[in-house]
Design a protein around this motif. Structure first.
Motif, PDB file in Angstrom:
ATOM      1  N   ASP A  22     -30.649 -33.491 -23.912  1.00 31.83           N
ATOM      2  CA  ASP A  22     -30.449 -34.685 -24.721  1.00 31.83           C
ATOM      3  C   ASP A  22     -29.856 -35.838 -23.936  1.00 31.83           C
ATOM      4  OD1 ASP A  22     -29.625 -32.977 -27.809  1.00 31.83           O
ATOM      5  OD2 ASP A  22     -31.512 -33.648 -26.929  1.00 31.83           O
TER       6      ASP A  22
ATOM      7  N   CYS B 122     -30.624 -46.489 -26.244  1.00 30.76           N
ATOM      8  CA  CYS B 122     -30.297 -45.066 -26.354  1.00 30.76           C
ATOM      9  C   CYS B 122     -29.969 -44.695 -27.785  1.00 30.76           C
ATOM     10  CB  CYS B 122     -29.127 -44.729 -25.434  1.00 30.76           C
ATOM     11  SG  CYS B 122     -29.613 -44.827 -23.716  1.00 30.76           S
TER      12      CYS B 122
ATOM     13  N   LEU C 261     -30.583 -40.596 -28.070  1.00 34.03           N
ATOM     14  CA  LEU C 261     -30.207 -39.765 -26.928  1.00 34.03           C
ATOM     15  C   LEU C 261     -28.905 -40.273 -26.322  1.00 34.03           C
ATOM     16  CD1 LEU C 261     -33.659 -39.647 -25.193  1.00 34.03           C
ATOM     17  CD2 LEU C 261     -32.541 -37.728 -26.299  1.00 34.03           C
TER      18      LEU C 261
END
Lengths: 237, 232, 266
Positions: C25, C60, C65
């Protein structure tokens, strides 16, 4: 003048804490690289003194090539090579999983160690040769095994003879650690000095400060070496 | 595999063209450093605290800090200072403007400190007998220095001085970080232009290796010749 | 001898254990730590600031993530990407055909303008002319006769200078701020670089005596704007980034960031 004090403040506004941590980071990088290079120097010195021509050739190649090239070039080549080739080699040898990567820190440290290792090989080799044969033969005679002779008889005497060379190499590695600042950010002294100078445009002040911190490392090292030499030479005529 | 070798060979012409600059840096800084170093060593060994203390301090600081830091300090620190001072409008400016001047200064300074340390040891190790003999035949202080002390000292430490010169040659690679396009700098430019990572560096390594080995093999007979009248 | 071999192997194992394992991740962004405001810089507190920092966080978040920023030297960016040490290159990275040979690019998210910056007291008239090769208008190197320019190596400005400005003396610098430092020290007359960091410089204490001397006409060499670079063939990451970028463009967050960080282009 008060500006200078402001620059050195601790915390978010000043660079004081950055330099403090950078000081220890330089020491950390230098120390770990030194230990690894000592290991490498020992291995290659034994190669050079061995009976096998192949091993002698490998060690000879290593020391000749590495000592003829600039440290900066070696460190750059190794940084990219360790990153690419060594990782692939270790994966294919099954030593590590396929996700494995050397962190940038370790890549730089290994590069530094590899360069120093060549010089270390020569120092250790000279030290080993200076150990009197008589003592080694006596140890064999009373039945000590190979490794025992090595650790109990050879190494302690070798260290005593090699100390000044080893000390010089330590001083050299602490200064060469500044070169890794070119590879990226490890938070060591020169990199921090560069960032501070670039952000504040006070080039003279911060590079001067960086020099002072390195000088501090040198002074502390010299004191430590002096103390170690005194200790190791106890009981010597 | 062939492509790799071809790429390396393609880098060589540019690199060989940059080699004279590396040699120039080495030669100028080497000679200047030696001359400055001699004066420094003499100052260090003189009885006058006004001379020996600053000399000792200078040698300690320069030998105790990395060359790269000194290079940055002089190139950027001193450079900024000069750019904002009266020097900018003086006749010296075309020379002071060049980065090469600053790099040469930094290298000379560094070399001087290391040479001075070596010479200091060599001068101190001259046997008293030689000096006493010179005094006995009535040589003046200066004559003793010029005809006895210095030649003997240089003869004593010539191997170390030549290896220091080789170390200087290798350290000129650091000048690439302050825009000097010597051998290492040119290799890095090729790296960025062609986006190749290894080939320029390996070609550069080959050139350095050849230069260092050639220089070392020239030094040895030279050393023998210069010390051919020494006994023992 | 056996013992030594055992020691060496355990040493290698210890070393391998210390290398960080990358979790699925996590996305590693490669950023160059030299200050390059308003795009990026690390402030005293060690926090990343600037347009790129904010944009990366927004992206992000959008992709769901965790972003890990890895500081890498400018010329180490592409090698680190191809070696798999980082997943994206961020930071005013221009899309050019030359770079397309080794990496893949996301959609462009900003068009950089290249300018020449120099002293206010410098009265040289810099002009453009038509290039022979049909590349359009280029800076006339004859109008720069006798001057020294500087640029950051490995950038589109470097390629431009190497292609069109060969007749005058030019110096390559490892970072834009070192080029600006040499300009204020008087070592070079002009710096060829992106407009935005130039504006940051002009607004600072040091920049008082300087101004933009000339805007360089757009050229193929100067690339097609800046984008995120990913490993060649890493379609997965590329799709994720492009999707997130499109989302940010559509709901205006990208424009808001541009507004926040960039000086208006005259």
């Amino acid at each position: 003048m008060s500006e200078c004090l402001n620059y050195m403040a601790w915390g978010a506004k000043g660079w004081g804490d950055e330099f403090f941590f950078a000081f220890f980071m330089t020491l950390k990088i230098s120390f770990i690289a030194y230990v690894i290079s000592f290991g490498m120097g020992l291995v290659f010195a034994l190669f050079k003194l061995s009976n096998s021509r192949g091993l002698r050739g490998v060690a000879g190649c290593y020391t000749t090539v590495v000592r003829a090239l600039p440290e900066m070039l070696m460190i750059l080549i190794l940084y990219f090579a360790v990153a690419g080739m060594a990782e692939k080699a270790m994966v294919s040898m099954g030593l590590v999983g396929s996700d494995f990567q050397f962190s940038p820190f370790w890549t730089a440290v290994i590069a530094l160690a590899f360069v120093s290792g060549a010089f270390m090989t020569e120092v250790i080799r000279a030290g080993l040769l200076a150990v009197p044969r008589g003592g080694i033969e006596a140890a064999w005679a009373i039945g000590m095994s190979g490794p025992q002779v090595f650790t109990r008889v050879v190494m302690p005497q070798m260290m005593r003879h090699a100390l000044s060379g080893l000390g010089n190499l330590w001083l050299g590695i602490t200064k060469d650690s500044a070169i890794v600042s070119i590879l990226g950010a490890f938070g060591e002294l020169l990199q921090t000095g560069y960032r501070a100078a670039a952000a504040t445009k006070e080039y003279g002040f911060f590079y001067g400060l960086t020099a002072l911190f390195f000088l501090l490392i040198t002074i502390l090292s010299l004191v430590a070496l002096y103390w170690m030499e005194k200790r190791l030479n106890r009981g010597q005529a | 595999m062939n492509e790799f070798a071809l790429n390396i060979i393609n880098c060589l012409p540019d690199l060989l063209a940059a080699t004279p600059l590396t040699l120039l840096l080495t030669l100028v800084a080497g000679v200047t450093g030696l001359v400055m170093g001699t004066f420094l060593a003499l100052a260090r060994l003189s009885g006058q605290p006004l001379l020996s203390w600053p000399a000792a301090a200078f040698m300690f600081v320069v030998r105790g800090t990395p060359l790269l830091v000194q290079l940055y300090l002089i190139y950027y620190g001193l450079g900024q200072y000069m750019g904002h001072s009266w020097v900018r409008h003086s006749f010296l400016w075309p020379y002071m403007r060049q980065g090469l001047t600053f790099a040469l200064f930094a290298y000379s300074m560094n070399q001087a400190a290391y040479n001075a340390e070596v010479l200091r040891g060599a001068i101190q190790s001259i046997s008293k007998g030689q000096i006493e003999a010179a005094e006995a035949i009535g040589m003046s202080g200066f004559q003793i220095l010029w005809r006895v002390r210095l030649p003997l000292a240089f003869g004593n430490c010539l191997p170390v001085l030549t290896s220091d010169l080789i170390i200087l040659l290798k350290s000129t690679a650091l000048a690439s970080t302050v825009t000097i396009l010597e051998l290492m700098g040119t290799a890095r430019v090729i790296q960025r232009q062609s986006l190749q990572v290894y080939e320029p560096l390996i070609a550069c390594g080959l050139v350095y290796f050849v230069v260092v080995v050639t220089l070392t093999s020239i030094m040895r007979p030279l050393e023998k010749r210069l010390t051919r009248f020494r006994k023992g | 001898m056996k013992n030594i071999v055992r020691i060496l192997i355990s040493f290698a194992l210890v070393l391998s254990a210390m290398a960080p394992v990358v979790s699925a991740d996590q996305i590693r962004l490669g950023l160059s730590p030299e200050p390059y405001m308003p795009f990026t810089q690390i402030n005293q507190a060690g926090v990343w600031e600037g347009f790129e920092a904010d944009l990366s966080h927004a992206l992000c978040e959008e992709m769901g993530l965790e972003c890990k920023i890895s500081q890498t030297a400018w010329e180490g960016l592409i090698p680190s990407l191809t070696a798999g040490k980082i997943d994206f290159i961020v930071g005013a990275f221009s899309i050019t055909d030359e770079r397309r040979k080794v990496v893949d690019f996301s959609h462009s998210y900003y068009n950089a303008i290249t300018v020449l910056v120099g002293m206010k007291s410098d009265n040289t008239q810099i002009t453009d002319r038509k290039s022979e090769g049909g590349d359009g208008m280029i800076v006339d190197v004859a109008s720069l006769k006798g001057k020294i320019i500087g640029y950051q190596s490995g950038t589109i400005q470097a390629s431009y200078a190497e292609k069109y400005l060969k007749k005058i003396e030019a110096k390559a610098y490892p970072a834009a701020d070192t080029a600006l430092a040499d300009m204020t020290a008087g070592r070079i007359d002009y710096v060829l670089m992106d407009l935005q960091p130039v504006e940051t410089f002009l607004a600072s204490n040091e920049g008082g005596d300087y101004e933009v001397k000339h805007k360089v006409p757009t050229s193929v060499v100067l690339g097609e704007g800046i984008g995120y670079a990913v490993r060649k063939g890493d379609k997965d990451s590329l799709d994720k980034i492009d999707a997130a970028l499109t989302a940010l463009k559509e709901d205006g967050r990208l424009d808001a960031l541009v507004e926040k960080w960039f000086f208006t282009v005259k």
